[in-house]
Design an enzyme around this catalytic site. Structure first.
Site, mmCIF file in Angstrom:
data_model
loop_
_atom_site.group_PDB
_atom_site.id
_atom_site.type_symbol
_atom_site.label_atom_id
_atom_site.label_comp_id
_atom_site.label_asym_id
_atom_site.label_seq_id
_atom_site.Cartn_x
_atom_site.Cartn_y
_atom_site.Cartn_z
ATOM 1 N N ASP A 100 0.860 -1.192 0.000
ATOM 2 C CA ASP A 100 0.000 0.000 0.000
ATOM 3 C C ASP A 100 0.896 1.241 0.000
ATOM 4 O O ASP A 100 1.575 1.538 0.980
ATOM 5 C CB ASP A 100 -0.907 -0.006 1.241
ATOM 6 C CG ASP A 100 -1.941 1.107 1.173
ATOM 7 O OD1 ASP A 100 -3.134 0.804 1.214
ATOM 8 O OD2 ASP A 100 -1.538 2.293 1.061
ATOM 9 N N ASP A 144 0.260 3.887 2.817
ATOM 10 C CA ASP A 144 0.742 3.440 4.132
ATOM 11 C C ASP A 144 2.264 3.483 4.194
ATOM 12 O O ASP A 144 2.844 3.835 5.219
ATOM 13 C CB ASP A 144 0.262 2.013 4.427
ATOM 14 C CG ASP A 144 -1.183 1.992 4.898
ATOM 15 O OD1 ASP A 144 -1.672 3.030 5.382
ATOM 16 O OD2 ASP A 144 -1.827 0.939 4.769
HETATM 17 N N1 URA Z 1 -2.858 0.991 -4.210
HETATM 18 C C1 URA Z 1 -1.731 0.694 -3.525
HETATM 19 O O1 URA Z 1 -1.280 1.472 -2.697
HETATM 20 N N2 URA Z 1 -1.114 -0.474 -3.812
HETATM 21 C C2 URA Z 1 -1.569 -1.339 -4.722
HETATM 22 O O2 URA Z 1 -0.950 -2.375 -4.943
HETATM 23 C C3 URA Z 1 -2.750 -1.004 -5.404
HETATM 24 C C4 URA Z 1 -3.377 0.165 -5.136
#
Ligand code: URA
Length: 209
Positions: A200, A203
């Site tokens: 992510d 994050d």
């Molecule tokens: N958004 C993200 O932060 N990571 C992904 O793999 C897909 C969408």
């Protein structure tokens, strides 16, 4: 058909590999993204319009080329787009900035808008939408749709990573928008994450997990 520009410069690929590593700290992840954004800015602004102005060197007058950075708008998709924005702005400091707040509904994976603020006179401007991950494409499609309502001269999308599904979705909705990316990964999983990807992005940029 969308142009897809794969930025495969060794510096870009090296930094991307360091970012993908799950052991990379928040600090390194953010710094690397910032550096990558600067490098990607060179590629995405390659065809920017230039004008000639008259200047005087210590030896004589000359006509020299400059860009009009103010005509360029970086549109950051909150919140992860903020991680790319700083690097882009350090290369084009005169650019204007728009923000669009979209979150992914975790069940439907559709984009829900909660914020939209753009510079004036968008019809005179070239837009570069920035978001690190083009995954399902839902956020990018929604952002481009909203920006198109303001009639800018052109729109490009810059992401760090994408996958075939994301490219196909954006292509279907907005075939006129070129994509600039550092990698096209294998696939999307059932939760809308890119594989192998980097997790992510929001994050990892903000240290929220
Ligand atoms: N958004 C993200 O932060 N990571 C992904 O793999 C897909 C969408």
């Amino acid at each position: 058909m969308n142009d897809v520009h794969l930025i495969d410069h060794p510096l870009v690929q090296h930094k991307l590999t360091l970012m993908r590593n799950k052991e990379a700290s928040t600090n390194s992840f953010r710094r690397l993204l910032n550096e990558l954004a600067m490098l990607m800015a060179y590629e995405v602004t390659r065809d920017m319009a230039m004008q000639e102005i008259e200047i005087e060197t210590p030896l004589e007058k000359m006509k020299a080329k400059v860009i009009d950075g103010k005509k360029l708008v970086f549109v950051s998709i909150l919140r992860a787009g903020a991680g790319i924005l700083d690097g882009m702005l350090s290369v084009v400091p005169g650019a204007r900035v728009g923000h669009i707040g979209l979150y992914r509904d975790p069940k439907t994976l559709t984009a829900v808008e909660y914020y939209f603020k753009m510079p004036h006179n968008m019809q005179d401007r070239d837009v570069i939408v920035v978001d690190p991950m083009l995954a399902t494409g839902n956020s990018a499609i929604a952002a481009v749709e909203r920006v198109k309502e303001l009639g800018p001269k052109s729109i490009k999308l810059v992401c760090l990573l994408t996958c075939p599904e994301g490219i196909a979705a954006l292509h279907k909705a907005h075939p006129d928008v070129p994509i600039y990316t550092a990698a096209i990964d294998r696939e999307l999983n059932d939760h809308g994450y890119i594989l192998p990807g980097l997790g992510d992005a929001g994050d990892r940029i903000f240290g929220t997990k």
